[in-house]
Enzyme design. Structure first.
Site, PDB file in Angstrom:
ATOM      1  N   LYS A  18       0.828  -1.214   0.000  1.00 18.18           N
ATOM      2  CA  LYS A  18       0.000   0.000   0.000  1.00 18.18           C
ATOM      3  C   LYS A  18       0.859   1.259   0.000  1.00 18.18           C
ATOM      4  O   LYS A  18       0.655   2.157  -0.827  1.00 18.18           O
ATOM      5  CB  LYS A  18      -0.915   0.006   1.232  1.00 18.18           C
ATOM      6  N   ASN A  19       1.829   1.330   0.907  1.00 18.23           N
ATOM      7  CA  ASN A  19       2.560   2.589   1.032  1.00 18.23           C
ATOM      8  C   ASN A  19       3.533   2.831  -0.119  1.00 18.23           C
ATOM      9  O   ASN A  19       4.042   3.935  -0.285  1.00 18.23           O
ATOM     10  CB  ASN A  19       3.277   2.661   2.386  1.00 18.23           C
ATOM     11  N   CYS A 113      -5.699   8.255   8.181  1.00 15.92           N
ATOM     12  CA  CYS A 113      -5.881   7.827   9.564  1.00 15.92           C
ATOM     13  C   CYS A 113      -5.523   8.961  10.519  1.00 15.92           C
ATOM     14  O   CYS A 113      -4.570   9.693  10.299  1.00 15.92           O
ATOM     15  CB  CYS A 113      -5.002   6.617   9.865  1.00 15.92           C
ATOM     16  N   ARG A 118      -0.559  15.200  12.201  1.00 19.99           N
ATOM     17  CA  ARG A 118       0.252  14.637  11.112  1.00 19.99           C
ATOM     18  C   ARG A 118       0.696  15.792  10.223  1.00 19.99           C
ATOM     19  O   ARG A 118       0.123  16.048   9.175  1.00 19.99           O
ATOM     20  CB  ARG A 118      -0.560  13.586  10.344  1.00 19.99           C
ATOM     21  N   ASP A 121       4.957  19.953   7.467  1.00 19.76           N
ATOM     22  CA  ASP A 121       5.885  21.087   7.406  1.00 19.76           C
ATOM     23  C   ASP A 121       7.206  20.734   6.717  1.00 19.76           C
ATOM     24  O   ASP A 121       7.776  21.551   5.986  1.00 19.76           O
ATOM     25  CB  ASP A 121       6.144  21.632   8.829  1.00 19.76           C
ATOM     26  N   ASP A 303       3.332   0.874  12.047  1.00 16.42           N
ATOM     27  CA  ASP A 303       2.096   0.373  11.429  1.00 16.42           C
ATOM     28  C   ASP A 303       1.784  -1.072  11.830  1.00 16.42           C
ATOM     29  O   ASP A 303       0.758  -1.613  11.433  1.00 16.42           O
ATOM     30  CB  ASP A 303       2.179   0.498   9.896  1.00 16.42           C
ATOM     31  N   ARG A 395      -9.130   0.019   3.367  1.00 14.05           N
ATOM     32  CA  ARG A 395      -8.185   0.988   2.801  1.00 14.05           C
ATOM     33  C   ARG A 395      -6.828   0.343   2.550  1.00 14.05           C
ATOM     34  O   ARG A 395      -6.069   0.804   1.691  1.00 14.05           O
ATOM     35  CB  ARG A 395      -7.984   2.165   3.779  1.00 14.05           C
TER      36      ARG A 395
HETATM   37  C1  UD1 Z   1       4.039   7.078   6.497  1.00 10.38           C
HETATM   38  C2  UD1 Z   1       3.064   5.934   6.289  1.00 10.38           C
HETATM   39  C3  UD1 Z   1       2.364   5.613   7.593  1.00 10.38           C
HETATM   40  C4  UD1 Z   1       3.407   5.315   8.691  1.00 10.38           C
HETATM   41  C5  UD1 Z   1       4.458   6.415   8.767  1.00 10.38           C
HETATM   42  C6  UD1 Z   1       5.608   6.070   9.685  1.00 10.38           C
HETATM   43  C7  UD1 Z   1       2.419   6.281   3.981  1.00 10.38           C
HETATM   44  C8  UD1 Z   1       1.381   6.689   3.036  1.00 10.38           C
HETATM   45  N1  UD1 Z   1       2.105   6.360   5.287  1.00 10.38           N
HETATM   46  O1  UD1 Z   1       3.282   8.192   6.939  1.00 10.38           O
HETATM   47  O2  UD1 Z   1       1.534   4.481   7.391  1.00 10.38           O
HETATM   48  O3  UD1 Z   1       2.766   5.210   9.937  1.00 10.38           O
HETATM   49  O4  UD1 Z   1       5.008   6.683   7.466  1.00 10.38           O
HETATM   50  O5  UD1 Z   1       6.230   4.901   9.262  1.00 10.38           O
HETATM   51  O6  UD1 Z   1       3.491   5.860   3.612  1.00 10.38           O
HETATM   52  N2  UD1 Z   1       6.627  14.654  10.674  1.00 10.38           N
HETATM   53  C9  UD1 Z   1       6.814  15.990  10.886  1.00 10.38           C
HETATM   54  N3  UD1 Z   1       6.708  16.845   9.815  1.00 10.38           N
HETATM   55  C10 UD1 Z   1       6.437  16.401   8.559  1.00 10.38           C
HETATM   56  C11 UD1 Z   1       6.254  15.027   8.349  1.00 10.38           C
HETATM   57  C12 UD1 Z   1       6.359  14.178   9.429  1.00 10.38           C
HETATM   58  O7  UD1 Z   1       7.059  16.427  12.006  1.00 10.38           O
HETATM   59  O8  UD1 Z   1       6.366  17.223   7.642  1.00 10.38           O
HETATM   60  C13 UD1 Z   1       6.718  13.706  11.806  1.00 10.38           C
HETATM   61  C14 UD1 Z   1       5.371  13.048  12.114  1.00 10.38           C
HETATM   62  O9  UD1 Z   1       4.592  13.805  13.000  1.00 10.38           O
HETATM   63  C15 UD1 Z   1       5.795  11.721  12.710  1.00 10.38           C
HETATM   64  C16 UD1 Z   1       7.122  11.410  12.021  1.00 10.38           C
HETATM   65  O10 UD1 Z   1       7.565  12.646  11.438  1.00 10.38           O
HETATM   66  O11 UD1 Z   1       6.019  11.847  14.083  1.00 10.38           O
HETATM   67  C17 UD1 Z   1       7.065  10.363  10.950  1.00 10.38           C
HETATM   68  O12 UD1 Z   1       6.093  10.706   9.982  1.00 10.38           O
HETATM   69  P1  UD1 Z   1       6.200  10.280   8.450  1.00 10.38           P
HETATM   70  O13 UD1 Z   1       7.266   9.264   8.287  1.00 10.38           O
HETATM   71  O14 UD1 Z   1       6.277  11.515   7.633  1.00 10.38           O
HETATM   72  O15 UD1 Z   1       4.795   9.607   8.209  1.00 10.38           O
HETATM   73  P2  UD1 Z   1       3.889   9.644   6.925  1.00 10.38           P
HETATM   74  O16 UD1 Z   1       4.742   9.808   5.702  1.00 10.38           O
HETATM   75  O17 UD1 Z   1       2.758  10.581   7.115  1.00 10.38           O
END
Ligand code: UD1
Length: 416
Positions: A18-19, A113, A118, A121, A303, A395
């Site tokens: 999925k991811n 989710c 989330r 930035d 996850d 999903r």
């Molecule tokens: C992706 C996965 C999700 C998984 C997560 C962590 C997809 C579509 N989703 O989510 O299933 O749980 O990786 O393995 O691939 N953060 C910031 N700023 C940002 C982005 C992230 O502070 O701009 C922080 C988040 O709050 C979190 C951490 O970084 O604490 C990791 O998030 P991230 O790896 O970005 O998760 P997703 O890409 O949203």
């Protein structure tokens, strides 16, 4: 509806990740040509992205079961503010992909989710570093990006972020010069997306390490690509086998991706046998307590955290699970308690007192992986379990009830 306590035996074939697919479908927008994506999982997030690409003007259709054709040669719209975009988290990849192709994008803020804030930035910071001017309109939930030129630069990610790493790769593929991403995430789906972009003519090196270098190219062409197997779906069936007892062969996977889970299941008393593209989990259902800490890859995946908590609920002794990735990913515990699970939460730490028996319960899936945890709890509980809101599970899990039924579970989908 699940009638619990059946052991699980047999083979389960894992679908495409999925991811990975949620990044690869948007990536296909950048190509000037036809992309063929194989091993496509039949999940709601894919249908949602397909709908989105069609609305943007691409031809995007299933040409076979598990094969998607994306022809974005006539895609001429960079305004993705419609409803299907808001339904999934990964629609943030449209920002990087549209920005690369049109130097302009208007994208609705992502849904998906809900387990705490989330933020995006880091994604926006990287786009700005490449030269984009961004308007963040949170009142209307729309992000607008525009650049005269995108120019390669050094980007250090403050936090290891899957989304920001992939989005930066997407935006940088056609930028002038070299972009370096430091403190990049290393998840298998990052490598998969980079491989797909390289098949389309991109020049990306280092994906899978914490430094990725992207040398911008003039344009991308179409490619045919096979999505990697889903690490989290595989892990979910491995945990289910461990808790329910039996002998399950989890097929069509990359065993290396499962190392952190395999190690834990062994610690808990299961036999885990690795083959080239499969893992067998053999368990008598008697598990011992352990400690787990979620971390970025190659650590234990967040996850799989809810599914693991469900599994540890029946393990002998006291288990401690620390969630380090998401600040608020224990909301579902309330539902697990209905099965008789004895879990206390203190901030990011769950203390799980193993109980010998769980009982069936009526619960609601609160998000995708929490829904999977409830399926595992239901499979191992005495009596009948009824899980509502299964659209969350759809999903990310292809035909979950069929796959479990084939392993011997008593599970069916009922319409109410
Ligand atoms: C992706 C996965 C999700 C998984 C997560 C962590 C997809 C579509 N989703 O989510 O299933 O749980 O990786 O393995 O691939 N953060 C910031 N700023 C940002 C982005 C992230 O502070 O701009 C922080 C988040 O709050 C979190 C951490 O970084 O604490 C990791 O998030 P991230 O790896 O970005 O998760 P997703 O890409 O949203």
């Amino acid at each position: 509806m699940i009638k619990g306590r059946n052991p699980l035996n047999g083979e389960v074939v894992i679908s495409g990740a999925k991811n990975a697919v949620v990044a690869i479908i948007p990536a296909a927008i950048i190509a000037n040509g036809v992309c063929i994506i194989d091993n496509l999982p039949a999940i709601e997030d894919v249908r949602c992205l397909q709908d989105t690409l069609i609305k943007l003007g691409a031809v995007c259709e299933l040409i076979d079961e598990g094969t998607l054709m994306v022809d974005s040669s006539n895609l001429n719209n960079w305004n993705a503010t419609f409803d299907s975009v808001r339904r999934i988290r990964a629609s943030y990849y449209l920002m990087g992909a549209l920005l690369a192709r049109f130097k302009e994008a208007k994208v609705a803020l992502p849904g998906g989710c809900n387990f705490g804030t989330r933020p995006i930035d880091l994604h926006l910071k990287a786009f700005r570093a490449l030269g984009a001017v961004i308007d963040e309109d949170y009142d209307n939930g729309v992000i607008s990006l525009k650049a005269d030129r995108l120019v390669g630069t050094n980007i250090f990610l403050d936090t290891v972020s899957v989304g920001a790493t992939i989005n930066t790769m997407l935006a940088a593929t056609l930028a002038e010069g070299v972009t370096t991403i430091e403190n990049a995430a290393k998840e298998p789906h990052i490598v998969d997306t980079a491989n797909f972009l390289n098949m389309m003519g991109a020049k990306i090196k280092g994906a899978g390490t914490d430094v990725i270098r992207i040398t911008g190219v003039e344009s991308l062409h179409g490619a045919e690509y096979m999505i990697i197997p889903d690490q989290i779906e595989a892990g979910t069936y491995m945990i289910a086998a461990a808790v329910c007892g039996g002998h399950v062969s989890v097929r069509n996977i990359i065993p290396k991706h499962m190392d952190s889970l395999s190690a834990k299941l062994k610690e808990m008393g299961c036999k885990v046998i690795e083959g080239d593209d499969y893992i067998d989990v053999i368990s008598d259902g008697n598990l011992s307590a352990t400690r787990v800490k979620t971390m970025a890859y190659p650590g234990f995946p967040t996850d799989l955290q809810p599914q693991m908590v469900a599994g540890l609920s029946k393990a002998d002794g006291i288990s401690i699970l620390t969630e380090t990735v998401w600040e608020n990913r224990f909301q579902y515990i309330e539902q697990l308690r209905k099965f008789g699970c004895d879990i206390t939460i203190d901030g990011r730490v769950a203390t799980i007192h193993g109980v010998s028996q769980l009982h069936g319960a009526e619960v609601m899936a609160t998000d995708l992986r929490a829904g999977a945890a409830m399926v595992i709890a239901g499979l191992s509980a005495n009596g009948i379990t009824k899980i509502g809101n299964v659209r969350f599970i759809d999903r990310g899990y292809e035909k979950i009830e069929y796959k479990l039924k084939a392993l011997g579970a008593d599970i069916k989908r009922v319409k109410e």
